[in-house]
Design a protein around this motif. Structure first.
Motif, PDB file in Angstrom:
ATOM      1  N   GLU A  44      -2.194 -37.501 -14.637  1.00 29.28           N
ATOM      2  CA  GLU A  44      -1.449 -38.024 -15.784  1.00 29.28           C
ATOM      3  C   GLU A  44      -0.067 -38.523 -15.356  1.00 29.28           C
ATOM      4  O   GLU A  44       0.388 -39.573 -15.822  1.00 29.28           O
ATOM      5  N   GLN A  45       0.602 -37.795 -14.464  1.00 30.25           N
ATOM      6  CA  GLN A  45       1.912 -38.217 -13.986  1.00 30.25           C
ATOM      7  C   GLN A  45       1.810 -39.519 -13.193  1.00 30.25           C
ATOM      8  O   GLN A  45       2.650 -40.414 -13.339  1.00 30.25           O
ATOM      9  N   ALA A  46       0.787 -39.648 -12.369  1.00 27.73           N
ATOM     10  CA  ALA A  46       0.599 -40.877 -11.601  1.00 27.73           C
ATOM     11  C   ALA A  46       0.348 -42.059 -12.538  1.00 27.73           C
ATOM     12  O   ALA A  46       0.876 -43.153 -12.330  1.00 27.73           O
ATOM     13  N   HIS A  47      -0.440 -41.843 -13.575  1.00 28.23           N
ATOM     14  CA  HIS A  47      -0.695 -42.910 -14.553  1.00 28.23           C
ATOM     15  C   HIS A  47       0.603 -43.313 -15.250  1.00 28.23           C
ATOM     16  O   HIS A  47       0.893 -44.504 -15.394  1.00 28.23           O
ATOM     17  N   ASN A  48       1.381 -42.343 -15.674  1.00 29.67           N
ATOM     18  CA  ASN A  48       2.647 -42.638 -16.340  1.00 29.67           C
ATOM     19  C   ASN A  48       3.604 -43.378 -15.403  1.00 29.67           C
ATOM     20  O   ASN A  48       4.315 -44.288 -15.835  1.00 29.67           O
ATOM     21  N   ASP A  49       3.635 -42.998 -14.139  1.00 28.03           N
ATOM     22  CA  ASP A  49       4.496 -43.680 -13.172  1.00 28.03           C
ATOM     23  C   ASP A  49       4.063 -45.131 -12.974  1.00 28.03           C
ATOM     24  O   ASP A  49       4.901 -46.020 -12.875  1.00 28.03           O
ATOM     25  N   ARG A  50       2.734 -45.364 -12.912  1.00 25.29           N
ATOM     26  CA  ARG A  50       2.259 -46.736 -12.749  1.00 25.29           C
ATOM     27  C   ARG A  50       2.648 -47.593 -13.939  1.00 25.29           C
ATOM     28  O   ARG A  50       2.999 -48.762 -13.791  1.00 25.29           O
ATOM     29  N   VAL A  51       2.595 -47.024 -15.134  1.00 28.75           N
ATOM     30  CA  VAL A  51       2.965 -47.784 -16.335  1.00 28.75           C
ATOM     31  C   VAL A  51       4.469 -48.002 -16.379  1.00 28.75           C
ATOM     32  O   VAL A  51       4.948 -49.091 -16.697  1.00 28.75           O
ATOM     33  N   THR A  52       5.248 -47.000 -16.040  1.00 34.03           N
ATOM     34  CA  THR A  52       6.699 -47.081 -16.140  1.00 34.03           C
ATOM     35  C   THR A  52       7.301 -47.997 -15.091  1.00 34.03           C
ATOM     36  O   THR A  52       8.231 -48.750 -15.382  1.00 34.03           O
ATOM     37  N   TYR A  53       6.792 -47.951 -13.867  1.00 35.84           N
ATOM     38  CA  TYR A  53       7.421 -48.667 -12.765  1.00 35.84           C
ATOM     39  C   TYR A  53       6.649 -49.899 -12.325  1.00 35.84           C
ATOM     40  O   TYR A  53       6.790 -50.345 -11.195  1.00 35.84           O
ATOM     41  N   ASN A  54       5.856 -50.508 -13.200  1.00 36.00           N
ATOM     42  CA  ASN A  54       5.178 -51.729 -12.800  1.00 36.00           C
ATOM     43  C   ASN A  54       6.160 -52.892 -12.847  1.00 36.00           C
ATOM     44  O   ASN A  54       7.281 -52.767 -13.347  1.00 36.00           O
ATOM     45  N   ALA A  55       5.791 -54.036 -12.329  1.00 39.05           N
ATOM     46  CA  ALA A  55       6.715 -55.167 -12.197  1.00 39.05           C
ATOM     47  C   ALA A  55       7.242 -55.647 -13.539  1.00 39.05           C
ATOM     48  O   ALA A  55       8.408 -55.994 -13.676  1.00 39.05           O
ATOM     49  N   GLY A  56       6.396 -55.680 -14.543  1.00 40.12           N
ATOM     50  CA  GLY A  56       6.830 -56.148 -15.846  1.00 40.12           C
ATOM     51  C   GLY A  56       7.817 -55.217 -16.510  1.00 40.12           C
ATOM     52  O   GLY A  56       8.757 -55.653 -17.177  1.00 40.12           O
ATOM     53  N   ALA A  57       7.651 -53.932 -16.320  1.00 39.43           N
ATOM     54  CA  ALA A  57       8.550 -52.968 -16.955  1.00 39.43           C
ATOM     55  C   ALA A  57       9.901 -52.916 -16.240  1.00 39.43           C
ATOM     56  O   ALA A  57      10.932 -52.724 -16.876  1.00 39.43           O
ATOM     57  N   VAL A  58       9.907 -53.113 -14.943  1.00 42.91           N
ATOM     58  CA  VAL A  58      11.142 -53.013 -14.174  1.00 42.91           C
ATOM     59  C   VAL A  58      11.959 -54.299 -14.288  1.00 42.91           C
ATOM     60  O   VAL A  58      13.149 -54.274 -14.576  1.00 42.91           O
ATOM     61  N   ASP A  59      11.332 -55.450 -14.077  1.00 42.71           N
ATOM     62  CA  ASP A  59      12.045 -56.720 -14.057  1.00 42.71           C
ATOM     63  C   ASP A  59      12.049 -57.433 -15.398  1.00 42.71           C
ATOM     64  O   ASP A  59      12.786 -58.380 -15.587  1.00 42.71           O
ATOM     65  N   ARG A  60      11.204 -57.012 -16.294  1.00 47.53           N
ATOM     66  CA  ARG A  60      10.999 -57.688 -17.572  1.00 47.53           C
ATOM     67  C   ARG A  60      10.537 -59.126 -17.365  1.00 47.53           C
ATOM     68  O   ARG A  60      10.816 -60.008 -18.146  1.00 47.53           O
ATOM     69  N   THR A  61       9.880 -59.377 -16.222  1.00 51.06           N
ATOM     70  CA  THR A  61       9.332 -60.696 -15.942  1.00 51.06           C
ATOM     71  C   THR A  61       7.917 -60.533 -15.438  1.00 51.06           C
ATOM     72  O   THR A  61       7.516 -59.455 -14.993  1.00 51.06           O
ATOM     73  N   VAL A  62       7.185 -61.613 -15.489  1.00 51.68           N
ATOM     74  CA  VAL A  62       5.823 -61.608 -14.962  1.00 51.68           C
ATOM     75  C   VAL A  62       5.907 -61.909 -13.474  1.00 51.68           C
ATOM     76  O   VAL A  62       6.597 -62.855 -13.073  1.00 51.68           O
ATOM     77  N   PRO A  63       5.253 -61.143 -12.626  1.00 53.94           N
ATOM     78  CA  PRO A  63       5.318 -61.424 -11.187  1.00 53.94           C
ATOM     79  C   PRO A  63       4.645 -62.760 -10.871  1.00 53.94           C
ATOM     80  O   PRO A  63       3.612 -63.095 -11.434  1.00 53.94           O
ATOM     81  N   THR A  64       5.271 -63.526 -10.000  1.00 52.12           N
ATOM     82  CA  THR A  64       4.726 -64.812  -9.584  1.00 52.12           C
ATOM     83  C   THR A  64       4.628 -64.843  -8.066  1.00 52.12           C
ATOM     84  O   THR A  64       5.079 -63.924  -7.382  1.00 52.12           O
ATOM     85  N   LEU A  65       4.061 -65.928  -7.562  1.00 53.70           N
ATOM     86  CA  LEU A  65       3.940 -66.039  -6.108  1.00 53.70           C
ATOM     87  C   LEU A  65       5.277 -66.366  -5.459  1.00 53.70           C
ATOM     88  O   LEU A  65       5.497 -66.052  -4.305  1.00 53.70           O
ATOM     89  N   ARG A  66       6.171 -67.011  -6.188  1.00 55.44           N
ATOM     90  CA  ARG A  66       7.477 -67.357  -5.649  1.00 55.44           C
ATOM     91  C   ARG A  66       8.547 -66.459  -6.230  1.00 55.44           C
ATOM     92  O   ARG A  66       8.487 -66.089  -7.389  1.00 55.44           O
TER      93      ARG A  66
END
Length: 71
Positions: A44-66
């Motif tokens: 459960e902690q690993a799942h919560n960490d993946r949701v909390t620290y994904n690219a969209g949640a951290v940067d508030r942007t969609v990850p792109t190739l550039r």
């Protein structure tokens, strides 16, 4: 031809040993649920960490190739 027989004999002996070990264990349940509860909490902690620290949640942007921030 004998080498091939030895190879297959070793493979069959290894498979038989693995089957014996698995059957010897049986389907007995665990006597202690502490380990299962710890594992569940970590999943459960690993799942919560993946949701909390994904690219969209951290940067508030969609990850792109550039990366537009780099020159």
């Amino acid at each position: 031809m004998i080498e091939l027989g030895v190879l297959f004999g070793l493979l069959v002996a290894g498979a038989a040993a693995l089957i014996f070990v698995l059957l010897r264990r049986g389907n007995s349940g665990t006597q202690n649920v502490d380990g299962l509860l710890i594992e569940q909490a970590r999943r459960e902690q690993a799942h919560n960490d993946r949701v909390t620290y994904n690219a969209g949640a951290v940067d508030r942007t969609v990850p792109t190739l550039r990366d537009h921030d780099r020159p």
